[in-house]
Design a protein around this motif. Structure first.
Motif, mmCIF file in Angstrom:
data_model
loop_
_atom_site.group_PDB
_atom_site.id
_atom_site.type_symbol
_atom_site.label_atom_id
_atom_site.label_comp_id
_atom_site.label_asym_id
_atom_site.label_seq_id
_atom_site.Cartn_x
_atom_site.Cartn_y
_atom_site.Cartn_z
ATOM 1 N N GLU A 60 1.347 3.271 -2.019
ATOM 2 C CA GLU A 60 0.128 5.257 -1.969
ATOM 3 C C GLU A 60 -0.075 5.415 -0.810
ATOM 4 O O GLU A 60 -0.190 6.900 -1.459
ATOM 5 C CB GLU A 60 -0.399 5.007 -3.523
ATOM 6 C CG GLU A 60 -1.831 4.266 -2.881
ATOM 7 C CD GLU A 60 -2.104 2.476 -2.368
ATOM 8 O OE1 GLU A 60 -3.118 2.504 -2.234
ATOM 9 O OE2 GLU A 60 -0.395 1.859 -2.619
ATOM 10 N N SER B 122 1.153 15.731 -1.523
ATOM 11 C CA SER B 122 2.029 14.469 -1.950
ATOM 12 C C SER B 122 2.519 15.054 -2.369
ATOM 13 O O SER B 122 4.385 13.910 -2.739
ATOM 14 C CB SER B 122 1.093 14.704 -3.866
ATOM 15 O OG SER B 122 0.980 16.388 -4.381
ATOM 16 N N ASN C 117 -0.325 10.231 -1.085
ATOM 17 C CA ASN C 117 -1.408 10.416 -1.960
ATOM 18 C C ASN C 117 -2.148 9.027 -1.702
ATOM 19 O O ASN C 117 -2.774 8.311 -2.787
ATOM 20 C CB ASN C 117 -0.636 10.355 -3.462
ATOM 21 C CG ASN C 117 0.471 10.707 -3.777
ATOM 22 O OD1 ASN C 117 0.325 12.087 -3.985
ATOM 23 N ND2 ASN C 117 1.582 10.047 -3.657
ATOM 24 N N ARG D 64 -12.803 15.101 -2.846
ATOM 25 C CA ARG D 64 -11.365 15.491 -2.173
ATOM 26 C C ARG D 64 -11.428 16.494 -2.067
ATOM 27 O O ARG D 64 -11.415 17.924 -2.866
ATOM 28 C CB ARG D 64 -9.573 15.158 -3.246
ATOM 29 C CG ARG D 64 -9.173 15.645 -2.471
ATOM 30 C CD ARG D 64 -7.648 15.246 -3.201
ATOM 31 N NE ARG D 64 -7.392 13.621 -3.917
ATOM 32 C CZ ARG D 64 -7.278 12.908 -3.300
ATOM 33 N NH1 ARG D 64 -6.706 12.974 -1.724
ATOM 34 N NH2 ARG D 64 -6.932 11.529 -4.027
ATOM 35 N N PRO E 292 -5.639 7.676 -2.472
ATOM 36 C CA PRO E 292 -7.042 7.661 -3.286
ATOM 37 C C PRO E 292 -8.143 8.259 -3.009
ATOM 38 O O PRO E 292 -8.750 8.713 -1.311
ATOM 39 C CB PRO E 292 -7.224 6.101 -3.512
ATOM 40 C CG PRO E 292 -6.422 5.537 -3.040
ATOM 41 C CD PRO E 292 -5.253 6.195 -1.994
ATOM 42 N N GLU E 293 -8.794 8.926 -3.836
ATOM 43 C CA GLU E 293 -10.278 10.530 -3.449
ATOM 44 C C GLU E 293 -10.982 9.228 -2.442
ATOM 45 O O GLU E 293 -11.971 9.693 -1.204
ATOM 46 C CB GLU E 293 -10.644 10.994 -4.325
ATOM 47 C CG GLU E 293 -12.028 11.746 -4.470
ATOM 48 C CD GLU E 293 -12.410 12.375 -5.537
ATOM 49 O OE1 GLU E 293 -12.293 13.739 -5.099
ATOM 50 O OE2 GLU E 293 -12.870 11.874 -6.145
ATOM 51 N N LYS E 294 -11.119 8.129 -2.702
ATOM 52 C CA LYS E 294 -12.818 7.081 -2.556
ATOM 53 C C LYS E 294 -11.939 6.468 -0.909
ATOM 54 O O LYS E 294 -12.900 5.966 -0.098
ATOM 55 C CB LYS E 294 -12.872 5.867 -3.194
ATOM 56 C CG LYS E 294 -11.402 4.926 -3.374
ATOM 57 C CD LYS E 294 -11.948 3.378 -4.608
ATOM 58 C CE LYS E 294 -10.252 3.026 -4.491
ATOM 59 N NZ LYS E 294 -10.231 1.670 -5.542
ATOM 60 N N LYS F 86 -7.574 11.938 6.476
ATOM 61 C CA LYS F 86 -9.109 11.410 5.577
ATOM 62 C C LYS F 86 -10.562 11.889 6.776
ATOM 63 O O LYS F 86 -11.114 12.397 5.860
ATOM 64 C CB LYS F 86 -9.720 9.739 6.261
ATOM 65 C CG LYS F 86 -8.421 9.072 5.687
ATOM 66 C CD LYS F 86 -8.793 7.605 5.565
ATOM 67 C CE LYS F 86 -8.037 6.416 4.986
ATOM 68 N NZ LYS F 86 -8.511 5.074 4.922
ATOM 69 N N ASN G 232 1.069 -1.304 -0.653
ATOM 70 C CA ASN G 232 -0.388 -0.036 -0.239
ATOM 71 C C ASN G 232 0.717 1.323 -0.116
ATOM 72 O O ASN G 232 0.658 2.123 0.707
ATOM 73 C CB ASN G 232 -0.804 -0.429 1.810
ATOM 74 C CG ASN G 232 -2.518 -1.155 0.952
ATOM 75 O OD1 ASN G 232 -2.931 -0.789 0.525
ATOM 76 N ND2 ASN G 232 -1.670 -2.294 1.478
#
Length: 325
Positions: free
Chosen positions: A42, A238, A243, A319, A245-247, A94, A40
């Motif tokens: 990212e 970033s 980074n 985001r 993810p938006e989801k 988050k 993971n």
């Protein structure tokens, strides 16, 4: 027999020590990540030891110079902390996606600079249920006495330190009062941590006008730099390897607001009548502290989450832009 046991114990200890050293050497470059962390990447960047320190930062419309060695190194420390506290930093990002839009709007309505949101982030890690060991609570970490002084209700049924809107307005009152006294935001935010009497006394005693120039205890000395580091980090995630993810971010919740002016003796039943569970009611309204709500002549606004927002849907997540609009 005892000598043999001692020799066996010593041999086992040396073997374990040798094995641990080997593991440490193998992980010395990547840092202490599990296989899951590597999969993971990212979300969790490699251990970062070098960050770029800007010469100047604009914070709350004031320019702060970081060219002096001590200023630079103090900011460097806090940026490195944000970069490498992976779990905590990820959760802040988050949560902030959910709560910052409302907090930013309140700051704007109250005439407080948008950058003050970073004070809230370091106070509570953007956790609406945050509570310190000394009893400070909520996003803005009010103590009971200070909360009441600034108009918040705190009792066994209601604790408005956990009310996002009311607590943010109360924090704005405190901060505007302090700003009127000092005329700059560095001293203002320092007083939020140490108290106005302490900061005023130290400014006078040390004959400086900015709190960044004060020699203070470690907590308060770091406080201002942590807030500024938060601004740099979260506005440029970033660049520091984050980074997400938006989801994977937490979306803001959509609520229906119900005004209550008479006592509710059983909030479990009341919540069920609104089509939600008691647990969801408490999560959406953390200022409610029990299963009943005596009003005693007061009105309370209870938030009922929209049903379609209770269930995860990546299409609901957008985001949030940390940078000042």
């Amino acid at each position: 027999m005892n000598n043999i046991k001692r020799k066996i114990t010593l041999f086992a200890s040396l073997f374990i020590f040798s094995l641990s050293c080997s593991c440490c050497n193998n992980n010395s470059v990547k840092g202490s990540f599990s296989q899951d962390d590597e999969n993971n990447s990212e979300l969790y960047p490699a251990f970062i030891t070098n960050v770029e320190i800007p010469e100047k930062v604009i914070f709350a419309d004031e320019t702060i110079d970081f060219s002096r060695y001590d200023m630079r190194e103090r900011l460097d420390r806090e940026l490195i902390n944000f970069c490498n506290m992976h779990t905590n930093t990820t959760l802040i990002i988050k949560r902030a996606n959910r709560y910052l839009p409302e907090i930013e709007q309140i700051l704007k309505e109250e005439g407080v600079p948008d950058d003050i949101k970073y004070l809230m982030l370091i106070e509570s890690n953007c956790n609406p249920l945050a509570r310190s060991g000394v009893g400070a609570a909520g996003f803005w970490q009010f103590m009971e006495g200070t909360a009441r002084e600034f108009g918040l209700t705190v009792n066994k049924f209601v604790d408005e330190r956990y009310n996002i809107r009311k607590a943010t307005i109360a924090a704005c009152k405190y901060l505007k009062n302090a700003y009127n006294k000092y005329g700059n935001w560095s001293a203002t935010v320092a007083s939020y941590n140490a108290g106005q009497n302490k900061i005023s006394a130290e400014l006078r005693k040390q004959q400086v006008s900015h709190a960044t120039d004060l020699y203070l205890n470690s907590e308060t000395s770091r406080y201002i730099f942590r807030i500024i580091a938060a601004k740099i980090f979260f506005e440029n995630q970033s660049d520091f390897g984050y980074n997400i993810p938006e989801k994977a971010l937490y979306p803001p919740m959509i609520f229906t607001e119900v005004t209550v002016d008479s006592a509710i003796t059983n909030l479990t039943s009341w919540a069920k009548n609104q089509g939600i569970s008691y647990a969801i009611l408490r999560d959406a309204n953390p200022w409610i502290r029990g299963n009943e709500l005596p009003c005693d002549g007061k009105k309370y606004i209870i938030r009922i989450p929209d049903k379609k927002w209770i269930y995860y849907n990546p299409k609901n997540t957008k985001r949030h832009n940390f940078k000042t609009k």
